[in-house]
Design a protein around this motif. Structure first.
Motif, PDB file in Angstrom:
ATOM      1  N   MET A  94     -27.892  18.448 -25.347  1.00 17.29           N
ATOM      2  CA  MET A  94     -28.313  19.590 -24.535  1.00 17.29           C
ATOM      3  C   MET A  94     -29.142  20.584 -25.359  1.00 17.29           C
ATOM      4  O   MET A  94     -30.119  21.155 -24.859  1.00 17.29           O
ATOM      5  CB  MET A  94     -27.103  20.293 -23.924  1.00 17.29           C
ATOM      6  N   GLU A  95     -28.769  20.793 -26.607  1.00 16.39           N
ATOM      7  CA  GLU A  95     -29.559  21.695 -27.461  1.00 16.39           C
ATOM      8  C   GLU A  95     -30.972  21.150 -27.647  1.00 16.39           C
ATOM      9  O   GLU A  95     -31.950  21.901 -27.606  1.00 16.39           O
ATOM     10  CB  GLU A  95     -28.878  21.865 -28.819  1.00 16.39           C
ATOM     11  N   ILE A 114     -28.782  20.787 -16.628  1.00 14.46           N
ATOM     12  CA  ILE A 114     -30.193  21.188 -16.646  1.00 14.46           C
ATOM     13  C   ILE A 114     -30.566  21.893 -15.350  1.00 14.46           C
ATOM     14  O   ILE A 114     -31.210  22.943 -15.339  1.00 14.46           O
ATOM     15  CB  ILE A 114     -31.093  19.950 -16.865  1.00 14.46           C
ATOM     16  N   ILE A 151     -37.769  22.219 -23.208  1.00 19.82           N
ATOM     17  CA  ILE A 151     -38.170  22.820 -21.936  1.00 19.82           C
ATOM     18  C   ILE A 151     -38.882  24.149 -22.179  1.00 19.82           C
ATOM     19  O   ILE A 151     -38.439  24.967 -22.974  1.00 19.82           O
ATOM     20  CB  ILE A 151     -36.945  23.037 -21.033  1.00 19.82           C
ATOM     21  N   GLN A 166     -29.152  25.416 -15.091  1.00 18.69           N
ATOM     22  CA  GLN A 166     -29.860  26.409 -15.904  1.00 18.69           C
ATOM     23  C   GLN A 166     -31.333  26.526 -15.533  1.00 18.69           C
ATOM     24  O   GLN A 166     -31.948  27.565 -15.757  1.00 18.69           O
ATOM     25  CB  GLN A 166     -29.719  26.043 -17.385  1.00 18.69           C
ATOM     26  N   HIS A 167     -31.891  25.452 -14.938  1.00 18.45           N
ATOM     27  CA  HIS A 167     -33.314  25.451 -14.584  1.00 18.45           C
ATOM     28  C   HIS A 167     -33.479  24.831 -13.193  1.00 18.45           C
ATOM     29  O   HIS A 167     -33.955  23.698 -13.047  1.00 18.45           O
ATOM     30  CB  HIS A 167     -34.131  24.644 -15.607  1.00 18.45           C
ATOM     31  N   GLU A 222     -32.929  21.665 -24.340  1.00 20.22           N
ATOM     32  CA  GLU A 222     -33.281  23.073 -24.129  1.00 20.22           C
ATOM     33  C   GLU A 222     -34.488  23.476 -24.975  1.00 20.22           C
ATOM     34  O   GLU A 222     -35.325  24.277 -24.546  1.00 20.22           O
ATOM     35  CB  GLU A 222     -32.091  23.975 -24.453  1.00 20.22           C
ATOM     36  N   GLN A 223     -34.594  22.933 -26.178  1.00 24.97           N
ATOM     37  CA  GLN A 223     -35.734  23.258 -27.036  1.00 24.97           C
ATOM     38  C   GLN A 223     -37.025  22.602 -26.537  1.00 24.97           C
ATOM     39  O   GLN A 223     -38.114  23.063 -26.857  1.00 24.97           O
ATOM     40  CB  GLN A 223     -35.453  22.817 -28.472  1.00 24.97           C
TER      41      GLN A 223
END
Length: 563
Positions: free
Chosen positions: A503-504, A537, A510, A540-541, A507-508
């Motif tokens: 997930m980290e 995902i 996106i 959060q988005h 996130e970097q």
């Protein structure tokens, strides 16, 4: 003991000793790879490349220098695997061009051959990077040129050249910060030094097993390989006309003329490809004035097979063509296992892939032939040539889908004479998928190549795997067994929890321009976990679209693309 010259039989023995020493040291060289991923095997790549040549040399009976040079050049060229292997084959190619003209090798001939080797290898790499095997080769060649003026003794010469190669190799961490941080020298450079050292052992008369290993001819599926020399960067369309033609040479197209011609083309355009042999030069350039390129070509001979395409028209036609393609649908053609009886079709596709899920995705998008390999197994130039031969099409696109395979694909394209082979420089599986999605049937080959290459530049790729040793990269402390999220250029996340690392990493990847996230779960990943990532995902988005696919790939738990 003083040695002033060596003949073909002696040099064959010396070359096989260099190959044997590299083969013996390959696992140690594998450990020098900067990225601690389980598929990073530069030593294996280089060993299999040189062993392909060793097999041909070993088969020669009473060779002269010309036949020996051909065996080394041809064997290594067709057996080249990965960037390190391709560069090694290009060093051999340049070296053998010189020695083929002599009956014996002296220090002067050796120095000339080493200089030609470096020149040929640097030309093969679009953006040469210092601190690599190229730098080590260049340092050794420079020392050879100095020594040739001072000594005729090949033993003294060879010992000093290898000492200099070792010195330059030791400085590679100062040239590439990533090497310094990891505390290693360049693995490709170390491989070259081991070849030279093995040759010196033979020159000194030391006992070495000169026989090529029995498994030299094994399938590429038996090897795992990797390297980190950057492949050719994606090109963008900046000039209107895609111009292609062949020059039927009427005068020798030597190195100086080739350099002059390329320099001129760089002044009037970009996306330049010039491939020459003794009779024909194949030219490709994007320019605003095709006439200037052709006029310069006429100074070397007559022109044929002239193709000029207006690439700006592609932008106006793209949307309607894509819609038409969606309406057409269609199933992929099966790979031809026997000599085709039907007339060749216009376009065909070869994709490098591994994992049944990913293979099926490529077949569904129209790939005619899948080379099993990629992240964990690098196919050789010969493997790519065989794949090309199995596709019954006039024009064949190659999707390497790994930065470590692009050079081998380019080398195969330059060796194929029967078909127009176009390499799309895809460095990851998601880039290969995007390239196929953006293929437009109605467009000419080079226009398709241009916009496919442009589209893949919009894809970000992340891959989750595990570390095989302790190291430090980009200020990230990595321990053996840690999970790593690897992006296009660096390691994005590290930790002991696979979910949080994945997930980290995502996130970097996106940003505000992102629209679609695709997750491909591998053999050791799970669909349930991939769906969990999808839910997180979207939570959060919510503006993004997320797709989950079964990739089936080994080594990498998840391959993720963001576009």
């Amino acid at each position: 003991m003083e040695i002033n010259s060596i003949n073909a039989a002696e040099f064959a023995r010396i070359f096989l000793a260099g190959a044997a020493n590299l083969e013996a040291k390959k696992e140690w060289i594998n450990e020098l790879n900067v990225f601690p991923v389980p598929d990073g095997d530069t030593g294996t790549n280089m060993s299999m490349t040189i062993m392909s040549a060793a097999k041909e040399v070993d088969a020669l009976a009473g060779p002269d220098m010309k036949s020996l040079a051909k065996a080394i050049s041809s064997g290594s060229l067709r057996g080249a695997r990965g960037n390190s292997g391709v560069i090694l084959s290009q060093l051999f190619r340049g070296f053998t061009k010189v020695i083929a003209e002599y009956d014996v090798i002296t220090t002067e001939v050796m120095a000339q051959a080493m200089e030609k080797a470096v020149e040929t290898a640097y030309k093969a790499v679009m953006k040469p990077k210092e601190g690599t095997i190229l730098t080590v080769a260049k340092g050794a060649a420079k020392k050879a040129a100095e020594l040739a003026e001072k000594t005729d003794d090949l033993l003294v010469f060879a010992e000093a050249v290898i000492k200099e190669a070792d010195r330059v190799l030791a400085k590679t961490p100062d040239m590439l910060p990533v090497l310094k941080q990891a505390g290693v020298v360049d693995s490709g450079g170390q491989g070259l030094v081991e070849v030279l050292r093995g040759c010196l052992f033979a020159l000194q008369g030391k006992e070495i097993d000169y026989q090529a290993p029995a498994d030299t001819g094994r399938s590429f599926a038996a090897a795992q390989a990797g390297s980190y020399i950057d492949a050719q960067a994606n090109q963008e369309i900046t000039f209107t006309y895609c111009t292609q033609f062949l020059i039927l040479l009427e005068k020798p197209f030597h190195t100086k003329r080739e350099a002059e011609f390329k320099s001129y083309l760089e002044e009037i355009g970009d996306s330049i490809v010039v491939v020459a042999d003794d009779e024909i030069v194949k030219v490709h350039v994007h320019t605003n004035d095709p006439g200037l390129a052709m006029q310069k070509g006429l100074s070397y001979g007559s022109l044929t097979t002239i193709i000029i395409e207006n690439m700006k028209l592609e932008r106006d036609e793209k949307i309607s063509a894509l819609k038409e393609k969606e309406m057409q649908g269609g199933a992929p053609a099966a790979a031809a296992e026997e000599t085709p009886t039907e007339p060749p079709k216009e376009m065909g596709f070869v994709a490098v892939s591994i994992g049944e899920g990913l293979n099926e995705i490529f077949r569904g998008l129209g790939a005619d032939y899948i080379i099993e390999g990629g992240q964990t197994m690098n196919p050789s130039t010969e493997d790519v040539l065989q794949a090309i031969s199995r596709v019954n099409a006039r024009n064949v696109y190659i999707l390497p889908n790994n930065k470590n395979i692009v050079l081998a694909a380019n080398q195969a394209a330059s060796l194929c004479e029967e078909k127009n082979v176009i390499v799309i420089p895809t460095k990851t599986i998601p880039q290969g998928i995007t390239a196929l999605v953006n293929y437009i049937p109605e467009q000419p080959p080079e226009e398709n190549a241009a916009h496919m290459s442009e589209e893949i530049s919009n894809i970000k790729t992340g891959q989750v795997t595990y570390a095989v040793r302790d190291t430090e990269i980009d200020d990230k402390e990595i321990h053996q067994g840690d999970y790593m999220g690897i992006g296009d250029d660096t390691i994005l996340s590290v930790g002991t929890d696979r979910k949080s690392v994945t997930m980290e990493m995502i996130e970097q990847m996106i940003d505000e321009e992102s629209a679609l996230v695709s997750i491909y779960f591998g053999e050791e990943g799970t669909e349930e976990e991939a769906e969990e990532f999808s839910e997180l995902i979207l939570k959060q988005h919510p503006e993004l679209e997320v797709e989950v696919n079964n990739g089936g790939q080994p080594i990498y738990y998840y391959v993720v693309s963001v576009e």
